[in-house]
Enzyme design. Structure first.
Site, mmCIF file in Angstrom:
data_model
loop_
_atom_site.group_PDB
_atom_site.id
_atom_site.type_symbol
_atom_site.label_atom_id
_atom_site.label_comp_id
_atom_site.label_asym_id
_atom_site.label_seq_id
_atom_site.Cartn_x
_atom_site.Cartn_y
_atom_site.Cartn_z
ATOM 1 N N GLY A 6 -1.637 8.943 -3.135
ATOM 2 C CA GLY A 6 -2.470 9.615 -3.497
ATOM 3 C C GLY A 6 -2.118 11.106 -3.720
ATOM 4 C CD GLN A 7 -4.516 16.613 -5.437
ATOM 5 O OE1 GLN A 7 -5.441 16.367 -5.074
ATOM 6 N NE2 GLN A 7 -3.946 18.054 -5.932
ATOM 7 C CE1 TYR A 23 -15.038 11.943 -2.533
ATOM 8 C CE2 TYR A 23 -15.622 14.211 -3.384
ATOM 9 C CZ TYR A 23 -14.664 13.508 -2.807
ATOM 10 O OH TYR A 23 -13.710 13.801 -2.149
HETATM 11 C C1 AKB Z 1 -13.392 16.312 -6.265
HETATM 12 O O1 AKB Z 1 -13.431 17.269 -7.108
HETATM 13 O O2 AKB Z 1 -13.988 15.367 -6.383
HETATM 14 C C2 AKB Z 1 -12.311 16.526 -4.956
HETATM 15 C C3 AKB Z 1 -13.212 17.273 -4.192
HETATM 16 C C4 AKB Z 1 -13.554 18.589 -4.229
HETATM 17 O O3 AKB Z 1 -13.633 16.533 -2.998
HETATM 18 N N1 AKB Z 1 -11.388 17.313 -5.384
#
Ligand code: AKB
Length: 322
Positions: free
Chosen positions: A12-13, A143
């Site tokens: 990943g990145q 998330y």
């Molecule tokens: C996202 O945009 O989901 C990620 C983060 C800020 O954790 N880059």
């Protein structure tokens, strides 16, 4: 004794650049990169690499035992935008993988864990400017929920079982080697690619949306620094606020125009606008600065110079287009 390191999510990145850095620091023979597929040949073909399924406890454990791993960097995760499309998949991936690694540490198979959290732990009720380390946290994305819950579990495993787990809340990360995937802050990378290939970019958040961001080199430095800090310096076992720069798409466009005069930015906000609006504009990271001497190097102008220089070289040497 030198570390034996496993990176999960190395294609990943952030995982890919962390892999290159850790190979430099600890030696190619001591760093095992792993992912669920062979998607990043720069990582796969340049050092030790194994297929590991972060959601399968046995898969992680076999790799850890076979390679005498003592330190795990768990970089596999589903990010904010993709997480909104597949909420249960995001929950399962982000939580299963964390529990597998924390439990391996609890059971004594590994000694040290790095697990990234994010500014996504904050939500619409969080103070937006200079967001403190300890504050209201009511994340509104799946998330963000996984990251907030994950932080609680990290602290719990440290307090109850003595697991040496360390974490930082990454802002949006800007880099040129590997593209990000499925995040809300991805526009801050795409804009540089499109500036070079198309001379214009249609952004999916408004031009005045301000978010905390960081150049990859700084993010990798922070990750290495927190892991190398003496155990007694780490006073926060949930996750550290981490900050470098904050800017809007309009401000990036202005910087790009210093290099590409005719560059044009337009904005067509989509569902990611609401996510961006729920996050802080800037972060107070004084605990990281005090506990393990965190200091960033790149501002918006230096980062823009570097992004355009590196991407120009990349596009000149390959024919890939985003
Ligand atoms: C996202 O945009 O989901 C990620 C983060 C800020 O954790 N880059």
């Amino acid at each position: 004794m030198s570390s034996r390191i496993l990176i999960i999510g190395a294609c990943g990145q952030i995982g890919s650049e962390l892999t290159f850095k850790l190979r430099d620091l600890y030696g190619d023979e001591n760093v095992i990169a792993s992912d669920i597929n062979y998607n990043n040949l720069d990582v796969v073909n340049t050092g030790l690499f194994e297929i590991v399924d972060a959601q399968d406890y046995a898969s992680v454990k076999i790799c850890v035992e076979k390679n005498n791993i003592d330190t795990v960097y768990l970089m596999a995760a589903m990010l904010s935008a993709t997480g909104e499309k597949y909420p249960m998949k995001a929950w399962d991936l982000n939580m299963d993988s964390l529990f597998h690694v924390l439990n391996l540490a609890k059971e004594g198979f590994i000694k040290k864990v790095f697990w990234p959290s994010s500014i996504a732990v904050f939500g619409p009720t969080t103070p937006k400017a200079n967001t403190p380390q300890h504050t209201v946290m009511e994340p509104s994305t799946v998330y963000g929920i996984t990251k907030q819950v994950g932080e609680r579990w990290c602290e719990y495993y440290f307090n109850k079982y003595g697991v040496d787990v360390r974490s930082i809340r990454y802002p949006g990360i800007i880099s040129w080697k590997t593209l990000p995937g499925g995040g809300t802050t991805d526009y801050a990378v795409e804009i540089y690619h499109k500036a070079l290939t198309d001379g214009n970019y249609e952004c999916f958040v408004t031009e005045d949306t301000e978010l905390p961001m960081m150049f990859m080199d700084d993010a990798i430095k922070a990750t290495v620094d927190i892991m190398q800090a003496p155990e007694t310096n780490i006073t926060i076992r949930s996750s550290y606020n981490l900050s470098a720069i904050s800017f809007t798409p309009k401000e990036i466009a202005k910087e790009i125009q210093k290099h590409i005069q005719n560059f044009e930015l337009s904005c067509e906000p989509d569902f990611r606008q609401e996510i961006a609006d729920s996050w802080p504009k800037s972060i107070d990271d004084s605990f990281a600065r005090k506990d393990w001497n965190w200091k960033h190097s790149f501002d918006l102008s230096e980062m823009t110079n570097e992004m355009l220089k590196q991407l120009r070289e990349k596009y000149n040497s390959t024919n890939e287009v985003l």
